[in-house]
Design an enzyme around this catalytic site. Sequence first.
Site, PDB file in Angstrom:
ATOM      1  N   ASN A  75      -1.181 -16.171  10.622  1.00  0.00           N
ATOM      2  CA  ASN A  75      -0.745 -17.206  11.559  1.00  0.00           C
ATOM      3  C   ASN A  75      -1.106 -16.860  12.988  1.00  0.00           C
ATOM      4  O   ASN A  75      -1.271 -15.682  13.332  1.00  0.00           O
ATOM      5  CB  ASN A  75       0.769 -17.427  11.458  1.00  0.00           C
ATOM      6  CG  ASN A  75       1.539 -16.475  12.338  1.00  0.00           C
ATOM      7  OD1 ASN A  75       1.789 -16.747  13.513  1.00  0.00           O
ATOM      8  ND2 ASN A  75       1.912 -15.321  11.785  1.00  0.00           N
ATOM      9  N   CYS A 113       4.243  -8.890  17.793  1.00  0.00           N
ATOM     10  CA  CYS A 113       3.340 -10.043  17.674  1.00  0.00           C
ATOM     11  C   CYS A 113       1.929  -9.654  18.140  1.00  0.00           C
ATOM     12  O   CYS A 113       1.744  -9.255  19.279  1.00  0.00           O
ATOM     13  CB  CYS A 113       3.869 -11.205  18.505  1.00  0.00           C
ATOM     14  SG  CYS A 113       2.864 -12.669  18.332  1.00  0.00           S
ATOM     15  N   ASN A 138       5.761  -5.983  11.531  1.00  0.00           N
ATOM     16  CA  ASN A 138       5.275  -7.266  12.020  1.00  0.00           C
ATOM     17  C   ASN A 138       3.899  -7.485  11.386  1.00  0.00           C
ATOM     18  O   ASN A 138       3.466  -6.703  10.551  1.00  0.00           O
ATOM     19  CB  ASN A 138       5.211  -7.247  13.551  1.00  0.00           C
ATOM     20  CG  ASN A 138       5.370  -8.650  14.127  1.00  0.00           C
ATOM     21  OD1 ASN A 138       4.708  -9.584  13.668  1.00  0.00           O
ATOM     22  ND2 ASN A 138       6.237  -8.811  15.100  1.00  0.00           N
ATOM     23  N   CYS A 190      -4.178  -3.478 -27.962  1.00  0.00           N
ATOM     24  CA  CYS A 190      -5.514  -3.639 -27.372  1.00  0.00           C
ATOM     25  C   CYS A 190      -6.157  -4.937 -27.855  1.00  0.00           C
ATOM     26  O   CYS A 190      -6.181  -5.222 -29.050  1.00  0.00           O
ATOM     27  CB  CYS A 190      -6.392  -2.452 -27.756  1.00  0.00           C
ATOM     28  SG  CYS A 190      -8.082  -2.596 -27.133  1.00  0.00           S
ATOM     29  N   CYS A 238     -10.668  12.812 -19.778  1.00  0.00           N
ATOM     30  CA  CYS A 238      -9.680  12.058 -18.989  1.00  0.00           C
ATOM     31  C   CYS A 238      -8.981  12.950 -17.962  1.00  0.00           C
ATOM     32  O   CYS A 238      -8.477  14.021 -18.313  1.00  0.00           O
ATOM     33  CB  CYS A 238      -8.652  11.428 -19.923  1.00  0.00           C
ATOM     34  SG  CYS A 238      -7.365  10.500 -19.056  1.00  0.00           S
ATOM     35  N   CYS A 255      -6.389   9.408 -14.189  1.00  0.00           N
ATOM     36  CA  CYS A 255      -6.460   8.781 -12.847  1.00  0.00           C
ATOM     37  C   CYS A 255      -5.744   7.442 -12.753  1.00  0.00           C
ATOM     38  O   CYS A 255      -5.516   6.936 -11.666  1.00  0.00           O
ATOM     39  CB  CYS A 255      -7.908   8.633 -12.421  1.00  0.00           C
ATOM     40  SG  CYS A 255      -8.791   7.301 -13.266  1.00  0.00           S
TER      41      CYS A 255
END
Lengths: 455, 435
Positions: free
Chosen positions: B77, B139, B204, B347, B382, B385
């Site tokens: 905005n 702002c 903000n 799956c 693996c 992660c």
Amino acid sequence: MSADRKADIRPGRLTAEAYAAHFADHVPPLTDAQALLEASRCLYCFDAPCTRACPTGIDVPSFIKRIAEENARGAAETILESNPLGGFCARDCPTEVLCEQVCVRNVQQGRPVAIGRLQRFAVDRLMASANNRIFERAPSSGRRAAVVGAGPAGLACAHALARAGHTVTLCDARPKAGGLNEYGVATYKTADDYAQREVEWLLAIGGITLQLGWALTGADQLEGLCRDHDAVFLGLGLADTHRLGVPGETLAGVVDAVEFISALRQAPDPGTVPVGRRVVVIGGGMTAVDAAVQSKLLGAERVDIVYRRGPQHMRASVEEQNLARIRGVGILHWLAPVEVLGEGGAVTGMRFARQQLGAGRLAPTGEECVLEADMVLKAIGQRLGNPVLAQCGLALREGRIAVDESGRTSIPGVWAGGDCIAGGQDLTVDAVAHGLRAARDIDLQLSIARTRSGK
Amino acid sequence: MARLDIDFCGIRSPNPFWLASAPPTDKAYNVERAFEAGWGGVVWKTLGEAGPPLVNVNGPRYGALLAVDRSLIGFNNIELITDRDLEVNLEEITAVKRRWPDRAVVVSIMVPCREDSWKAILPRVEDTGCDGIELNFGCPHGMSERGMGSAVGQVPEYIRMVTAWCKRYTRLPVIVKLTPNITDIRHPARAAKEGGADAVSLINTINSIMGVDPDTLTVSPAVGGEGTHGGYCGPAVKPIALNMVAEIARDPNTAGLPISGIGGIGSWRDALDFIALGAGSVQVCTAAMVFGFKIVQEMVSGLCAYLDAKGFSGVEALRGRAVGTVTDWSHLDLNRVSKAVIDQDKCIECGRCHIACEDTAHQAITCTQNGRRHFEVKEEECVGCNLCVNVCPVPGCITLRDLAPGEIDRRTGLAVSARRLEWTAHPNNPMGRRS
């Protein structure tokens, strides 16, 4: 038709597996993932059309948003606050002509949000949770109410009154509470004994004494109820079915569809319920569809719904008619019963006269036809059928109890709702709305009376 | 039933959900409707100095980042502070607070960075009977070009100075609203505390440009063919806000300073995140602008149900529960090992986990087995992660399993140690402490 033909009505036409599959939930419950995805389609409309279309005014956007936020309990609270039988209605409501018909997604995506299935998801989740109580009963008011009929109207009324702190006697003529939810709705819509589980949940609010096997058979009984209670609610339903009024109606194999549905609902195993090889169902409403579809599911070879007017006049919704067709039921229009045919006291078929509309009136064309049948199910509507009501001095309208917009009858202190009153839509959700509206008015009247009497 | 009422630096409200200072709290009409819907409090849209009111653009003030189903991801905005007369605002605040004594009414203020300006407005605001003030140091558009808003919030010394003025000229609780358009949120928060602030609120909006119109090649949205950066908010900014809230909550210099959490709060789940990371109240704007004020009822229901289900007596019992779980990277336990597990029953064989891992991570998920489409984790590759978990479309299909101490990590061939090992003590760390 051969002379030696024997009526073929028998149970056990199918395998146990087939019965189990046929009478399982016809609309399966949503999985978590499906529910979240479907809930995300809801636009949280302002002044939502779905809420306006619901006779009990359930805040649909609110409960769906709560499902989307994984707050199923909060969703169930929203539903049950407006409709304590929201779990049953989620299974039974013709949503396609109520909330889902007006869903704005119809316009934009050609498919409404599955409101009924989402409602069931939320209420099922609550019911299955460790603590499924969401309502606290108000402190006892010391006031007593009698509710006659433990169907959806009576249950809703009794629950609301008990919640408000009043003491309720809930009577029903049948061996089980639930009314049509227990005895009248197709088995595949209420799998897993849901109607009884809901009754238990409703009664657990406390303050309700259930009296089964209690039928209103004399005017003095109603007087007695009025004398012993501060308010009486009548939710009797309709006790009688219309007759065909044609020759042969008393032949073996001519059965009330309502009785047929009820027997199936109460049967511990659908395999024990006899059904004809060829079944003709007379009527055009939901009962006709339920009876026809279930005949087919019980293993009937050929099932036809025969209706004396056109498709546009049928009271069964288009969705219900499609369900019937998908299940292999034929729907024949413009045929009025002339005679039930039989041999040796049993049905062999039925003769119909073709009809047409002329100047708004139904008139025979002169053409006739015969359908073979072993079983004829009558589903041409029900009526009050309890002479006691008129004897009590209750004003009737269109053959049913006349009430005002609060559900008050012509007798002071007596309210009524559900199918037994004039002007309803004969829907479960409508009956619930009647019960709740009467409970609100009764509660108000009892509160005023208490204020006046200074108690 | 859990209690939702709060006491936030002396400001009481029946629930922790406040409307943030923004268009929804611009005037009595809106605020009355908000209170009727159930909001616990409002921060009235920022008041400026007496005199000719500000002027807003009369064209697009908002822009949105939408998902394909047009659900809102982010919102931008370029509205300024209130463009209504100060006197009108003060009268309305007075009337609204009188009508809703149990709700929190906080007034946001932004006046030039001069002591006399603050000295002039504070008694006027205090006279409304409001419960507190919020200093708009956040702002990021328009007002910052005039030396206010984030132009103040980006300079800790200014924050300290103005906050101290406010503490001098009003008895009301002072909440300092912080801008995220800085590099380290702890500095402005510390400055606010040093200036005497009773609380901080954050975040903000974030400087943002929403995009470019492909036909006109102008920034979008545009006012007469030109645009400017706006302030970004909505669901997309929540993680940024949560980090900043947590940083302040766990900074020893500001620990215990009440925090009003703002940034992408649209449901009770979002509120839970902020409260668990230390916020004592939460402020909402975008969600109300998208769905209307009624959503507070869903937030209240959800938070209540959660607190009840978990046995928390109220909001205060939940507040800050997760703060202790936030630490610096260097203190994470490097001896912990997780492996992804694919639930083959769940799956749906889309292959997204495979391609994500194969192309961009550790080549640790199969795509075939015995010539058939099949996705399974290769534990020897693996590293845990979490990429596959995040790209999987099926909830709960891929999860991470923590290896138990003693279990062999098939990637390294070593047994998982039960001993904690932080980078600070790791043998590979040249700066590490050896124990």
